[in-house]
Write an enzyme that holds these catalytic residues in place. Structure first.
Site, short mmCIF file in Angstrom:
data_model
loop_
_atom_site.label_atom_id
_atom_site.label_comp_id
_atom_site.label_asym_id
_atom_site.label_seq_id
_atom_site.Cartn_x
_atom_site.Cartn_y
_atom_site.Cartn_z
N HIS A 76 33.20 38.08 41.84
CA HIS A 76 32.92 38.06 43.28
C HIS A 76 33.96 37.22 44.01
O HIS A 76 34.39 37.55 45.12
CB HIS A 76 31.51 37.54 43.56
CG HIS A 76 30.46 38.23 42.73
ND1 HIS A 76 29.25 37.67 42.44
CD2 HIS A 76 30.47 39.45 42.11
CE1 HIS A 76 28.55 38.51 41.69
NE2 HIS A 76 29.27 39.59 41.47
N HIS A 263 26.98 46.61 45.59
CA HIS A 263 27.44 45.45 44.82
C HIS A 263 28.46 45.87 43.75
O HIS A 263 29.39 45.12 43.46
CB HIS A 263 26.27 44.71 44.18
CG HIS A 263 26.74 43.49 43.46
ND1 HIS A 263 27.00 42.30 44.10
CD2 HIS A 263 27.09 43.31 42.17
CE1 HIS A 263 27.48 41.43 43.22
NE2 HIS A 263 27.54 42.02 42.04
N ASP A 267 32.15 44.28 42.51
CA ASP A 267 32.58 44.04 41.12
C ASP A 267 33.87 44.79 40.81
O ASP A 267 34.77 44.25 40.16
CB ASP A 267 31.47 44.49 40.14
CG ASP A 267 30.27 43.55 40.15
OD1 ASP A 267 30.40 42.40 40.59
OD2 ASP A 267 29.19 43.99 39.71
N HIS A 290 31.91 45.66 33.76
CA HIS A 290 33.10 44.81 33.76
C HIS A 290 33.99 45.13 32.57
O HIS A 290 35.21 45.13 32.67
CB HIS A 290 32.69 43.34 33.75
CG HIS A 290 31.96 42.93 34.99
ND1 HIS A 290 32.55 43.00 36.23
CD2 HIS A 290 30.70 42.49 35.18
CE1 HIS A 290 31.67 42.59 37.14
NE2 HIS A 290 30.54 42.29 36.53
#
Ligand SMILES: [Zn+2]
Length: 311
Positions: A76, A263, A267, A290
């Site tokens: 973030h 969101h 990321d 991720h």
């Protein structure tokens, strides 16, 4: 090169460790976003690049070796630095994890914009050939312990893993992200969201109003399991959208019904910035993670014919 006009101090606690942490983001005269652990003697600043991303502990991006001077959950913060136009900074931090703040990128971003940024534009990394990272590849490369942990978490949550992240050439001017989430929980279900960044004020204001405040999320019933295993210890209803046990509602209010997938855009922006520049291309994230974002960058940089760097 572009850096902050002045030092920014940010304090809070880590979402996984739950520990208090203080961070000082300093202007820097060396290209790159560097993290330096001030609680570890003689620790050397580590650049936040994809090849320095350590074992991605399921749900965050970690810079440095997990057994050494690492910093977790940088995504973030990285997204906020990218959107604020900062490509050079020294981040001193007295713990192993960035502060989670409200679980979004908004507070970091506001602080950087308020401090001001000086210098030129972030260098471009233009995608020339498509590259794809598949969830099945990540699983294959895990050690036995991680594979068991992965299996338990996915069984508990009922998620299927057929995700992928793809980077491909586009008009050569923007980072076009299309993210799709598919969750068995009714409140999420299937959500898709698109965002294009091309450096213009308009694309920045779309980020500010539609994406920056989107928070991370988790299933309330998983918290206990995660907390027992050293994860999500700092998670609470101020920094995570908590899904109820039935999966058809949330314990705290969402800003938008599709805040979950918004969101994922944060990321993706943060993870793409571990390329060391502004990735110009189309990014398709289908049930992304991720680890997949990191693998797709590794694949991109594995062959110099895949990309061009424009200073
Ligand atoms: Zn996140």
């Amino acid at each position: 090169m572009s850096t902050l006009k002045k030092t920014v101090k940010i304090s809070g606690h880590g979402i996984h460790s739950g520990a208090p942490v203080n961070m000082v983001v300093r202007p820097y005269d060396k290209y790159g976003i560097y993290f330096k652990r001030t609680d570890i003697e003689n620790s050397v600043p580590v650049c936040a690049t994809y090849d320095n991303v350590g074992e991605t502990k399921m749900r965050n991006t970690t810079i440095g070796d997990i057994s050494g001077a690492h910093v977790q959950t940088v995504e973030h913060l990285m997204a906020a630095l990218f959107m604020a136009g900062v490509d050079s900074a020294l981040i001193e931090i007295d713990g192993a994890e960035t502060p989670i703040l409200d679980g979004s990128a908004a507070e970091f971003y506001k602080d950087f914009v308020r401090a001001g940024v000086t210098g030129g534009k972030i260098k471009k990394i233009v995608v020339r050939r498509p590259v794809v990272a598949y969830a099945a590849e990540i699983r294959r490369n895990m050690n036995v312990f991680s594979r068991i942990k992965w299996w338990i978490i996915n069984t508990v949550s009922g998620r299927k893993s057929n995700g992928y992240v793809k980077l491909e050439p586009n008009d050569g001017k923007s980072l076009d992200i299309i993210a799709t989430l598919i969750y068995p929980e009714k409140i999420i279900g299937a959500q898709t969201y698109s965002y294009s960044f091309n450096g213009t004020k308009k694309s920045i204001s779309v980020f500010e109003s539609n994406i920056a405040r989107a928070r991370t999320f988790g299933k309330y019933s998983e918290w206990e399991y995660l907390k027992k295993h050293g994860m999500a210890r700092g998670a609470n209803e101020n920094n995570v959208i908590a899904l109820n046990n039935a999966g058809d509602g949330t314990l705290n209010k969402t800003i938008w019904p599709d805040e979950f997938v918004r969101h994922k855009i944060i990321d993706a922006i943060g993870d793409m910035y571990t390329s060391g520049g502004f990735v110009v291309g189309k990014l398709t994230s289908f049930k992304g993670s991720h680890a997949l974002n990191n693998l797709v960058l590794k694949k991109l940089f594995s062959d110099s014919a895949n990309y061009d760097i424009i200073e």
